[in-house]
Design an enzyme around this catalytic site. Structure first.
Site: not given
Ligand SMILES: Nc1ccn([C@H]2C[C@H](O)[C@@H](COP(=O)(O)OP(=O)(O)OP(=O)(O)O)O2)c(=O)n1
Ligand SMILES: [Mg+2]
Length: 1202
Positions: A421, A522-523
């Site tokens: 991720d 992203d995962e």
């Molecule tokens: N409520 C949300 C959750 C996620 N996303 C989008 C933005 C994030 O960058 C992407 C991936 O979600 P993740 O849950 O993997 O969160 P991040 O990658 O941003 O942070 P982490 O480091 O916790 O994975 O999806 C979004 O737009 N709104």
């Molecule tokens: Mg992420």
DNA sequence: ATCCTCCCCTAC
DNA sequence: TAAGGTAGGGGAGGAT
């Protein structure tokens, strides 16, 4: 074969699996070290390129231009839209690139593709988002090319320049000579603001990244990148042309909230997310220290805040005023989503400006496409589907492991699961071109938060770990974020970039996985097989080493850090990655599991969100995984249900036996919009709904399926909710309704005809009688999908080939020329199918009601341009041709399905038309009941919904005399399947009372639940197959009409009619006094009126029935005390009564409690003197009171005397 | 038991 | 000024 306009693709590339061990050290450093600010130009560019540089390959949604004229040429359309932007900006730039048509090939260094595209447009050029007709392109911009691509372009004499040609020209204010920037001339011209121009460690990686740059779009259209056959590990991955996210709908998350309980033991329990915050804070502090050495930090030292849990919070709107309006909210304001600041003047002005609203809300003709092009959640969902398809097409079905036995979910399974991720993905992606922002608190959101940001309700999509340390998190508003982190920097969305990065990411992972599941853009979850007989040489943890290698590979290819969690099952791998973050890997081995799990908060477990967490806490006092362990599984099952209860009981022990989810067929396709829905009149609603229908159908076609059923979902402003909710143009607190109907094409077959969908949806919506101004959300969902005439549902259609089929190395599917797909199939001698849908797309059999609709509405489908366009859009993008379905096709003769003869286009509609009977239709009160009250159905149905409710409520209250007296029907053995079976199954099997141990209160009761009841109850237990003449008379239905229906229809009418009779019967009883209801409660909730046949009688249970049941219950269980399961059920019911969104019948709840008290007095004696089981009963009542009390507080903000 | 419908919930 | 979408798991209640 016109390439799917609006198509984009996850790029294809080549990759070698060389490792990048040398960079491992650098990877584990938080990306906070920023040695410079040399990328000044990229910064400036970012500022200039205001808003709309989305990927925006033409929107797929077809819309009307001004004056209803259709723009068939997407490219023109795009240019047009960009022109709009430019005008909006009000800045006239030098038209440097006038006359140029520029294509951007793949990822560009130093500046993102969208940024470049925007620059080009802003300066008069035409940005060509796809390379279908090469002749139209005057220049190509590229930073790197694969050898084959390079050769191809060179051979064809294209003008290929580096991105600097654009940026330098803009800087210079004049069009520079592209030849000075030719990519072929200068081997590798070092771009000034290099993508990886920071920190030596990363810089090194950057170099490699440049070398192995991915290939891109153009390639997908047939150009097969040659494989520089090299390392053995090299693997070619073909690109999948996939439909672009394009236009479409959505829904969402929350706003503010209040009544969120504070976790117990906050001090001792550290959730994973909290740990993340802590780590971030540490990192911040560390960075702080360093920075103070190298350079002064612009921002004040971060205060060591109390870590705001990132854990799952309530979705806001549900029913917590959150902000100011809640009388008792002020205390715990720690969790809210919206800013304290009021709407700014400017904002208010916009909302009150009809002209502005007409242009920027759902009332605008081009709203849909604009909206979807900017909706992050829409993109997220679309990407996910695309990636699932991509993976299915690339992953040979042979990848699916054949297990000798089912998984146990324990280490014994011998699996190695990786959860990979990206760290704060959107932010990380954005930072690759803004290195000067590394180490700062950064967030991605739409608002370009300047001064006005204090009151911005723009949602944060993702934020850097530095920002998280201050309490910022995904989903909160920018205004709120700024309250906690004033120095927060915002950067815009760059959807194209994310997609491009994801392509490289997936490509790398596919090369390492033995089985891979696309979780999101992203995962990824993947199963990995290590070169098992790992020579004794290697280190202690080869899996972990591999993870680090993969991380390095990803970083070098994308510039973004990813984290990896490793364990033997999915659950633990996910938890491990959370612990690993940021920028690390972690192997959660079985010996660590108990100590790792126990301190976690329950909502750290995947699948437990706000609601489940609350249930666990409220009903079982469980907040940590450790607590979870102590609860008996039966209790969990009682509270959460069978599967959920068991699942989380296992999760608490680290056990998870789920397989990776691979390539299952899609079961539904939907489109919804719940933002900026503001209509002035019906015409706007209809236009919008039909567009929504077209969009949905386009998506459906992209899957190669047709559908048989449609579900319309509507959000309507809650009567108590303000016209303008706290969130700008948000939906606010709403009532939700859905209604469904069947859809059909020629011959009653499944269909993908947009006109049919639009018509049916519109009919359903009209039937709901909702004031256009009250609409806040609309969605269309298509189900019961069929592909090639067979249900896509593996369960229904046995033998269905669910698995995708794909030869390992699959040449880039030469984009199938429009139609080849269908021919491909024609597998076996498809047995003579009865109703082969005649290929006349314009020919449709509309459901009856449609025909009744006023003809005022012109059919959209009359406009050929629409059809043409949507066709061109969909067909191309639906490349499901050979891919799937070439698998062993089952006997074309379905087992059951097929009943063409009996098919009735629409039962509901049919019913509607059958004047006399009019049984409870999908959503209405049976006319007979209305007539019973002396209400003219005609008039009634013409009323708006909420008025209908009131009328009905009033009628019901006044029309009948008070209840005569209560019977004493004490039945035995009346068993409620639901309540009983549930009970029996687990919990108190020790009941020792053999036969039918009475327990279980059946709240689903209906008069029939006491079959032996008084003779007065109309239709005794239904015996005859069809309604008897007596029953028909009672129902006031025409006997002959009834007999004229088909037997299946009569059967349906029978069950509905009987239900109706039950209700009528119960209505003869009046609840004695009703407590005063406040304004909100007065309006019977939609839910109540909306109640329809089957499965929902719980909503309509009348007081009388409940009293009876309660009485039986108390009498029967007097000596044993009330079973928990019954208490739970009763509590749920009462809470539902109180809820303003559902029953909205506070009085009933009160009454029940009073009645219960009365019963206890009778059966158990006075409370003060109660002992033993009597004591238990009184206590149960007290607890129930308190729960209802809580519910009332939540619903009305009042502390009511219960 | 097992199916179906209508929701709610969750995740990104 | 903002872009709160979507698919699938599964529970409850009813029909078969
Ligand atoms: N409520 C949300 C959750 C996620 N996303 C989008 C933005 C994030 O960058 C992407 C991936 O979600 P993740 O849950 O993997 O969160 P991040 O990658 O941003 O942070 P982490 O480091 O916790 O994975 O999806 C979004 O737009 N709104
Ligand atoms: Mg992420």
């Amino acid at each position: 074969m016109a390439q799917p306009s609006g198509l984009d693709s996850f790029d294809a590339f080549l990759v070698s699996d060389d490792g990048f061990e040398e960079s491992l050290l650098a990877l584990d450093e938080p990306p906070s070290v920023n040695l410079n600010a040399l990328a000044s130009s990229s910064k400036r560019v970012a500022e200039e390129s205001k808003q709309d540089y989305r990927d925006d390959a033409a929107y797929e949604i077809t819309g009307f231009g001004e004056g209803g004229k259709y723009l068939r040429n997407k490219r023109k359309k795009l240019a047009h839209q960009r022109q709009d932007l430019l005008e909006q900006d009000g800045v006239q730039r030098p038209q440097l690139f006038k006359g140029d048509s520029i294509y951007i090939n793949g990822y560009t260094e130093g500046i993102t593709q969208p940024e470049l595209a925007n620059l080009i447009v802003l300066h008069g050029g035409e940005y060509v988002p796809y390379l279908d007709a090469l002749g139209l392109v005057t220049h190509i911009i590229a930073s790197t090319l694969t050898p084959s691509k390079r050769k191809e372009l060179q051979d064809k004499k294209y003008k290929v320049a580096t991105p600097s040609w654009i940026t330098d020209s803009v800087k210079a204010g004049r069009r520079l000579d592209w030849r000075d920037y030719s990519l072929f001339a200068a081997k590798v011209r070092p771009e000034p603001e290099g993508l990886f121009a920071f920190d030596d460690g990363l810089g090194r990686l950057g170099t490699q990244s440049a070398q192995k740059s991915l290939f891109s779009m153009g390639v997908a259209r047939g150009a097969v990148p040659s494989t520089p056959a090299k390392a053995q590990g090299q693997q070619k991955v073909s690109a999948m042309a996939t439909a672009k996210p394009s236009t479409s709908a959505m829904k969402a998350a929350g706003e503010s909230n209040a009544a969120v309980k504070i976790k117990d033991n906050t001090e001792t329990i550290e959730s994973l997310s909290e740990r993340g915050v802590r780590l971030a804070q540490d990192a911040l502090r560390a960075a702080e220290t360093k920075r103070s050495i190298f350079q002064p930090r612009p921002n004040p030292a971060p205060r060591p805040l109390t870590p705001t849990s990132l854990a799952k919070d309530r979705p806001s709107e549900p029913r917590s005023p959150a902000t100011t309006d809640s009388p008792h909210a002020p205390t715990k304001q720690s969790r809210k989503w919206l800013p304290d600041a009021d709407k700014s003047e400017k904002t208010l002005a916009l909302l009150n400006d009809p002209g502005w609203m007409a242009k920027h809300t759902s009332a605008a003709p081009d709203f849909l496409q604009k909206y979807f092009s900017q909706s992050r959640l829409h993109h997220l969902s679309t990407w996910k589907e695309e990636l699932k398809e991509l993976v299915a097409s690339l992953q040979p079905s042979s990848a699916q492991p054949i297990r000798s036995k089912k998984l146990s979910g324990t280490p014994k399974d011998g699996r190695i699961i990786f959860h990979v991720d990206f760290d704060c993905f959107f932010v990380s992606a954005g930072l690759t071109t803004r290195p000067e922002l590394r180490g700062k608190a950064v967030a991605v959101c739409h608002s370009r938060g300047g001064e006005e940001a204090a009151s911005s309700t723009s949602e944060i999509s993702s934020c850097s770990y530095e920002a998280r340390a201050k309490g910022v998190k995904s989903g909160i508003s920018l205004g709120r974020a700024r309250e906690m982190c004033p120095e927060l920097v915002t950067i815009p969305f760059e959807f194209d970039l994310y997609k491009s990065i994801a392509s490289r990411f997936y490509e790398i992972l596919l090369s390492h996985a033995s089985l891979l599941q696309a979780v999101s853009i992203d995962e990824v979850l993947m199963e990995v097989k290590l070169p098992s007989p790992s020579s004794p040489t290697s280190s202690s943890d080869p899996a972990l080493e591999l993870a680090h290698r993969i991380r390095a590979e990803i970083l070098s290819a994308t510039g973004c850090p990813a984290s990896i969690g490793i364990s033997h099952n999915i659950l633990l791998a996910r938890l491990a990655s959370r612990k690993a973050k940021p920028a690390n890997a972690f192997h959660l081995t079985s010996d660590l599991v108990p100590s790792f799990l126990n301190p976690l908060s329950v909502d750290d477990l995947p699948g437990i969100g706000w609601s489940t967490r609350s249930k666990l806490e409220d009903e079982l006092r469980v907040t940590t995984v450790g607590d979870l362990l102590k609860v008996r599984q039966s209790e969990l099952v009682r509270v959460l249900g069978e599967k959920q209860g068991k699942k989380f009981a296992e999760f608490a022990r680290g056990v998870d036996d789920r397989e990776l989810d691979v390539g299952k067929a899609r079961q539904s396709v939907s489109t919804e919009v719940n933002y900026a829905i503001r209509f002035e009149n019906e015409e706007q609603v209809e236009r919008f709904l039909r567009q929504l229908g077209e969009e949905t159908v386009k998506r459906l076609r992209d899957t190669g399926c047709k559908a048989r059923s449609l579900n319309l979902k509507i959000m309507q402003r809650h009567p108590d909710s303000p016209l303008d909710p706290p969130k700008f143009l948000g939906h606010g607190h709403c009532l939700t309704q859905t209604s469904s109907d069947r859809i059909a094409g020629p011959g009653g077959s499944a269909t993908d005809d947009g006109t049919v969908v639009g018509e049916v949806a519109w009919t359903l919506l009209r039937r709901m009688k909702i004031e256009p101004r009250e609409l806040r959300g609309i969605g269309i969902q298509l189900q019961k999908l069929e592909k090639d005439g067979r249900s896509v549902d593996a369960v229904r259609e046995k033998g269905q080939s669910t698995l995708s089929f794909a030869a390992a190395p699959r040449p880039p599917p030469p984009p199938p020329p429009a139609k080849p797909s269908k021919s491909t199939e024609r597998t076996r001698p498809s047995p003579p199918r009865e109703h082969e849908p005649s290929p006349s797309p314009l020919e449709t059999i509309l459901p009856p009601p449609a025909q009744q609709l006023p003809s005022t509405r012109r059919s959209l489908r009359k406009d050929p341009s629409i059809i043409i366009l949507s066709d061109s859009n969909s067909d191309s993008s639906s490349p499901p041709p050979a891919k799937k379905s070439s698998a062993p096709i089952v006997k074309p003769f379905s087992i059951k399905k097929e009943r063409p003869s009996e098919y009735i286009p629409s039962l509901f509609n049919r019913r509607k038309r059958a004047a006399p009977p009019t049984p409870p239709s999908t959503q209405q009160v049976p006319d007979s009941e209305l007539i019973h009250y002396g209400i003219d159905p005609e008039i009634y149905h013409a009323l708006p919904r909420d008025v209908q409710s009131e009328q009905l409520a009033t009628a019901r209250k006044s029309k009948f005399a008070p209840k005569p007296e209560k019977r004493q029907t004490t039945l035995k053995g009346r068993s409620s399947k639901a309540a009983l079976s549930k009970e029996r199954s687990k919990s108190k099997s020790k009941s020792t009372t053999p036969p039918p141990p009475p327990s279980a209160i059946d709240l689903t009761i209906s008069p029939s639940s006491s079959p032996a009841g008084p003779p007065l109850r109309p239709p005794p237990a239904p015996i005859s197959t069809f309604l008897t003449d007596d029953e028909l008379n009672l129902l006031d239905w025409d006997i002959f009409d009834f007999r004229s229906f088909s037997s299946s229809f009569r059967k349906q009418l029978t069950s509905e009619g009987r239900e109706q009779l039950k209700q009528q019967a119960s209505l003869t009883v009046k609840s004695h006094r009703r407590a005063p209801r406040d304004a909100g409660a007065q309006r019977a909730g939609l839910r109540e009126v909306e109640v329809r046949h089957s499965a929902r009688f719980m909503h309509r249970v009348e007081l009388e029935d409940i009293r009876d049941v309660l009485e039986e219950w108390v009498q029967e269980m007097k000596d044993q005390g009330p079973p928990d399961s019954d208490l739970t059920k009763l509590a749920k019911y009462l809470e539902k009564c109180v809820s303003r969104d559902k029953e909205c019948d506070l009085a009933k709840a009160m009454d029940v409690l009073e009645w219960w008290e009365y019963l206890l007095l009778e059966e158990c004696g006075r409370e003060a003197e109660a002992e033993g089981s009597a004591r238990v009963w009184w206590d149960a009542l007290a607890r129930m009171r308190s729960r209802v009390q809580d519910a009332v507080r939540v619903a009305y903000g009042t502390t009511l005397l219960v």
